[in-house]
Design a protein around this motif. Structure first.
Motif, mmCIF file in Angstrom:
data_model
loop_
_atom_site.group_PDB
_atom_site.id
_atom_site.type_symbol
_atom_site.label_atom_id
_atom_site.label_comp_id
_atom_site.label_asym_id
_atom_site.label_seq_id
_atom_site.Cartn_x
_atom_site.Cartn_y
_atom_site.Cartn_z
ATOM 1 N N TYR A 250 -8.420 -2.403 -11.421
ATOM 2 C CA TYR A 250 -6.947 -2.748 -11.352
ATOM 3 C C TYR A 250 -6.559 -2.605 -9.908
ATOM 4 O O TYR A 250 -7.259 -1.819 -9.006
ATOM 5 C CB TYR A 250 -6.175 -1.947 -12.239
ATOM 6 N N GLU A 251 -5.487 -3.313 -9.457
ATOM 7 C CA GLU A 251 -4.799 -3.223 -8.184
ATOM 8 C C GLU A 251 -4.021 -1.794 -8.138
ATOM 9 O O GLU A 251 -3.184 -1.547 -8.830
ATOM 10 C CB GLU A 251 -3.887 -4.261 -7.925
ATOM 11 N N PRO A 252 -4.402 -0.779 -7.165
ATOM 12 C CA PRO A 252 -3.767 0.820 -7.394
ATOM 13 C C PRO A 252 -2.653 0.798 -6.442
ATOM 14 O O PRO A 252 -1.932 1.815 -6.560
ATOM 15 C CB PRO A 252 -4.961 1.531 -6.729
ATOM 16 N N ARG A 253 -2.262 -0.125 -5.446
ATOM 17 C CA ARG A 253 -0.998 0.013 -4.603
ATOM 18 C C ARG A 253 0.151 -0.142 -5.268
ATOM 19 O O ARG A 253 0.430 -1.126 -6.057
ATOM 20 C CB ARG A 253 -1.354 -0.510 -3.433
ATOM 21 N N VAL A 254 1.327 0.797 -5.264
ATOM 22 C CA VAL A 254 2.558 0.782 -5.695
ATOM 23 C C VAL A 254 3.569 0.649 -4.756
ATOM 24 O O VAL A 254 3.961 1.536 -4.082
ATOM 25 C CB VAL A 254 2.755 2.175 -6.550
ATOM 26 N N TYR A 255 4.113 -0.639 -4.668
ATOM 27 C CA TYR A 255 4.978 -0.932 -3.671
ATOM 28 C C TYR A 255 6.472 -0.914 -4.328
ATOM 29 O O TYR A 255 7.598 -0.966 -3.642
ATOM 30 C CB TYR A 255 4.904 -2.382 -3.117
ATOM 31 N N PHE A 256 6.604 -1.094 -5.476
ATOM 32 C CA PHE A 256 7.652 -1.064 -6.225
ATOM 33 C C PHE A 256 7.560 -0.027 -7.460
ATOM 34 O O PHE A 256 6.764 -0.084 -8.559
ATOM 35 C CB PHE A 256 7.962 -2.503 -6.958
#
Length: 979
Positions: free
Chosen positions: A470-476
């Motif tokens: 999964y894509e782990p980056r949390v921009y929101f």
């Protein structure tokens, strides 16, 4: 002598240059204001356009503009016409009093300005008021029939939810227009002599008479229409016991309003006749009769019916109307499908009693999401600028082929924790832009030290979710920065901090955002707009802002959903989950109404508040209809918002879909992975339990007697707020398999008895099939506790825990060494033929780096209690040494995380011989435990002498324990084992 008078000094001619400067400055100021307004509107459009919801904003703008024009014209034109006619038809040679002459001298120079200015003034007020009601008009124009009729008038319930508010607003607007026109006509007519008062008589010119009579007739017609509409508004008016008309309302109030509406129309006709024949006597007498009639029919008759008919015969007369209220309320809150199951709860515990419920006990949640936030923060924060919410969320994932209840959180960015020297614009806007990774822990397990057992953790992420790639980056997220600027041309060195690595951040990984998450600020014009919006000149001049840059703002998931779906009331608890390789926030949206006929209202803010959710401030609070009609997702990486029509049969949602077409997807578009993480929403369940306190009965007689009213108990650990509901995978009595559900309890309303009356569960498992909701999802089941059995309520059980002497002694031991004890959620579980209470106990040191650790578990069944290191041990102690249950901590061997293994005494130095102490901390702790057990036995044997001896031994052991603590703090040359 000749005298002369000097000529007056001529007025100074205004300088042309000064006039030009003044006009220029005014124009410049107007242009600056206009540009700021344009910047605000255009940046809003860019935000919606980037999300693909520009039609929502265009619809709002169109609705407001159209309604402003209608409201402005609807008020300004009639007011101008009334003033114009009153002035134009004034008598030319009217004899005026000296006072009126003075009034005219003052008014006449301003007459032209007033004739246009007054209508414009009122027009602007009316326009702004009308523009705020644009949704009411659009909902009326797109209203959907419900196929359900009200029991009083036989009208479709959609009439009350969609049309009646519009008709009420129209009548109110017309009433204001006619009344203002009437008053201004009278004023102008008086100023210019059309109406003269003097010598005990009133004289009105023919033109003024016609105008005033017509306006008075129109006003009475509008009031007649208002009285007629009030008949329908009685269906949503709150009475003493119910919403909607009772016997007096049906037989007196509604007929009275019908009569008054007809009389008002007749009086209006008489005013119209007066405009023709000039006789004021008839309409004035009729108006007086209307007032008398309103007092008799509108006040006196309903009072007489209530006093002399209803109160002496209330039960027989009111029951049909109470039944209307019960049926409508249960339908409006989706309670009509509830299944009530009588439950004769066992209160005696025996060995092996939980064997048949082993699959349920294995899922009992020991990790309280409201307490272990600091623990997760300490173990998984990694850097000060990362953070987690105070209260974590509950979800479920497949682990080793089995569905596992989990406690989850996302690692978000917290700029407030950056070092003050690092809080530069470049860092806070361009470098620190996002959080990183999900954290998930098993809800039913713990380590030997009392910490959570993580199935997803660390930076970079590892665990079962990482295996899903999964894509782990949390921009929101819920705590994202106000705005960040991201993106760069391909090949540019990345500047965004992705995640730190190594000790003290000696190395780190950088990244560049590659999605479509916000409006472009690559162009100079857009930079100017956003520099104005965020009042930051750095946006305009920074070299790091390039042609590929995007600006991310309005990043909270609830805020994003609210902006693209303004008609929804949103759940207060969005939760993150990994779906189809992305972290997404799931937000539940509700459609509500306050005008469902015969349904009782509830304060939404009060219903959803509890010990984990302080009372919120809501734009819409009083409601009498609610549906979880929309499931929304917000992608944590690019912020994209998707709305799914969860309840496609909801007429309110159908209406809004016509207002905002193409913005909501069908449930058929939901993936299997997404549906598997959908759960029954918390706030809806809280509203339903608030209504079920009274409306768990389905017949009017029981409702009228109100001898079986319930309420939600207060949180045992915080008696100033309600106990929150909780999610668990559990098998309800009569079911074959455990199901992910939400639960709450009920106790009697009023009085001091804290005994269990009802136990409510709702099936929260939506299934795992794409585009299809599991059949039993949302099924409400009420276990109604038999009156023959007294089952202690949560407050009574908590009191038993607190007052038990053996438990109190062990609690005291937990606080040795300056530690605090925190009690977790008191969970109620229908197992073993009865109701089992489970409460985890956490201990946290008050000094140094500390966080809550699970150290003990309290359990209760009937009037029997147990308090051991693990849930498995507590259940065995409670149920005759072998409960037959399986638990998540079966294999746990608890250890004190602060205690060290005893070490051999150091070899004494030759010049300083020492004798090793034979008394160790472990021995003192063992003696204390033995003393506690001796005290319990003495209590059971009623042996006061043995009790006193055991108490003295316990005191001695505690003093020895404290001495070790003191020695470790004051004597560094003497080695003693530390706790």
């Amino acid at each position: 002598m000749v005298t002369s008078t000097s000529a007056p000094t001529p007025a100074t001619t205004p300088s042309p240059f000064r006039r030009i400067v003044t006009i220029s400055l005014a124009v410049i100021a107007a242009l600056v204001v206009a540009f700021f307004v344009f910047a605000s509107l255009y940046t809003d459009f860019l935000w919606f356009d980037q999300l693909g919801f520009e039609s929502v904003l265009v619809t709002q703008w169109t609705g407001r503009v159209v309604m402003f024009v209608i409201g402005f014209a609807g008020m300004a034109v009639p007011v101008w016409l009334a003033i114009f006619l009153a002035y134009r038809l004034r008598p030319v040679y009217a004899r005026l009093s000296s006072q009126l002459d003075r009034y005219q001298e003052v008014v006449e120079p301003l007459r032209r300005l007033a004739m246009w200015g007054i209508p414009v003034f009122f027009g602007f007020f009316a326009g702004f008021a009308a523009s705020s009601q644009w949704e009411t008009v659009w909902v009326w124009a797109n209203g959907t029939a419900t196929a359900d009729a009200d029991p009083q008038f036989g009208l479709d319930t959609g009439f009350y939810m969609f049309a009646l508010p519009f008709y009420g607003a129209v009548v109110g607007f017309l009433s204001a227009v006619v009344l203002i026109s009437l008053l201004l006509t009278a004023l102008v007519s008086y100023l210019y002599g059309s109406v003269r008062i003097g010598q005990g008589e009133l004289r009105i010119s023919k033109p003024a008479r016609i105008q005033l009579a017509i306006l008075a007739g129109l006003y009475l017609l509008v009031q007649g229409a208002n009285l007629w509409l009030n008949r329908y508004f009685t269906m949503v008016d709150q009475g003493e016991r119910i919403t909607g008309p009772g016997y007096a309302g049906d037989t007196a109030v509604i007929p009275g309003q019908t009569i008054l509406a007809i009389v008002a129309a007749i009086v209006a006709v008489l005013f119209f006749v007066t405009a023709v024949i000039g006789r004021w006597r008839y309409p004035l007498v009729a108006t007086a009769l209307l007032i008398v009639t309103s007092l008799v029919v509108g006040v006196g008759y309903p009072w007489a019916v209530t006093t002399f008919q209803v109160r002496p015969n209330e039960q027989s007369l009111e029951l049909p109307y109470y039944q209307n209220n019960v049926d409508a309320t249960r339908a409006a809150y989706a309670l009509d499908g509830i299944e009530t199951v009588p439950f004769a709860a066992a209160t005696d515990a025996a060995a092996g009693q939980l064997r048949d419920d082993a699959d349920t006990t294995a899922s009992i949640r020991l990790m309280d999401p409201g307490i272990i936030g600091p623990t997760v923060q300490q173990l998984q924060q990694y850097r000060a600028y990362y953070g987690f919410g105070e209260t974590l969320d509950v979800d479920r994932y497949e682990v080793d082929g089995e569905m596992q209840d989990t406690v989850v959180a996302v690692r978000e960015l917290d700029l407030n924790e950056l070092d003050s020297d690092a809080q530069t614009w470049n860092n806070t806007t361009l470098v620190y832009t996002h959080g990183y990774g999900m954290v998930a822990a098993k809800g039913n397990e713990r380590t030997n030290e009392g910490e959570p057992v993580f199935i997803e953790s660390d930076i970079p992420s590892t665990g079962v979710l990482t295996d899903l790639d999964y894509e782990p980056r949390v921009y929101f997220g819920e705590n994202s920065p106000p705005y960040s600027i991201v993106g760069a041309p391909e090949g540019t060195d990345p500047v965004e901090l992705d995640y730190p690595a190594g000790e003290e951040g000696e190395s780190q990984t950088n990244t560049t955002f590659s999605g479509e998450g916000g409006p472009s600020v690559g162009g100079f014009f857009n930079r100017i707009l956003y520099a104005l919006k965020f009042q930051s000149e750095q946006i305009l001049f920074s070299d790091y802002v390039n042609e590929e840059s995007q600006i991310l703002y309005d990043r909270d998931p609830r805020e994003r959903v609210q902006k693209v779906a303004p008609y929804l009331t949103l759940d207060s608890d969005p939760y993150p989950t990994v779906v189809d390789g992305r972290i997404v926030w799931i937000v539940d949206g509700y459609t509500t109404s306050a005008t469902y006929p015969y349904s009782s209202q509830v304060s939404l803010s009060q219903a959803i508040s509890d010990s984990t959710n302080p009372t919120p401030n809501l734009l819409i609070d009083e409601i009498n209809y609610i549906r979880n009609s929309v499931k929304a997702t917000v992608d944590a990486y690019d912020g994209s918002v998707t709305l799914y029509a969860w309840d496609e049969e909801d007429p309110v949602l159908e209406t809004w879909q016509k207002v905002y077409p193409t913005t909501i997807k069908s449930i058929d578009d939901m993936s299997a992975d997404l549906i598997s993480h959908v759960r029954y929403p918390t706030d809806l369940f809280k509203v339903q339990r608030a209504m079920l306190g009274t409306y768990h009965v389905d017949n009017a007689r029981a409702f009228y007697q109100r001898d079986n009213a319930w309420t939600t108990p207060n949180d045992p650990t915080n008696d100033q707020a309600l106990q929150p509901p909780y999610y668990l995978s559990m098998r309800m009595p009569g079911e074959e398999d455990p199901t992910f559900s939400m639960f709450t309890t009920f106790i009697p309303d009023g009085g001091t008895r804290n005994v269990l009356m009802g136990y409510l569960a709702v099936d929260s498992d939506a299934g795992s099939e794409a585009g299809t909701v599991r059949e039993d999802y949302g099924k409400l089941t009420m276990l109604e506790i038999s009156a023959d059995t007294t089952v202690p309520g949560p407050g009574q059980v908590q009191n038993s825990f607190n007052s038990d002497s053996a438990i109190a002694q062990e609690m005291n031991l937990l606080t040795i060494g300056a530690s605090n004890v925190s009690l977790g959620n008191l969970l109620t579980l229908p197992v073993g033929g009865g109701l089992l209470y489970v409460q985890p106990v956490y201990v946290q040191s008050t000094s140094g780096t500390s966080y809550p650790l699970l150290r003990k578990v309290l359990v209760a069944f009937g009037d029997q209690l147990a308090f051991e290191d693990t849930l498995a041990e507590s259940l065995d102690a409670l149920f005759g040494g072998d409960s037959g249950a399986e638990t998540g901590d079966d294999d746990v061997t608890p250890v004190d995380p602060d205690a060290e293994e005893p070490t051999e005494p150091a070899e004494p130095e030759t010049d300083q011989p020492t004798t090793p102490s034979t008394d160790t901390y472990a021995q003192a702790l063992e003696d204390a435990q033995a003393a506690i057990e001796a005290k319990q036995q003495a209590l059971a044997d009623d042996d006061l002498v043995a009790y006193a001896e055991a108490d003295e031994a316990l005191t001695d052991a505690v003093e020895r324990l404290l001495s070790f603590t003191d020695e470790s703090d004051t004597d560094s040359t003497e080695e003693t084992p530390a706790e």
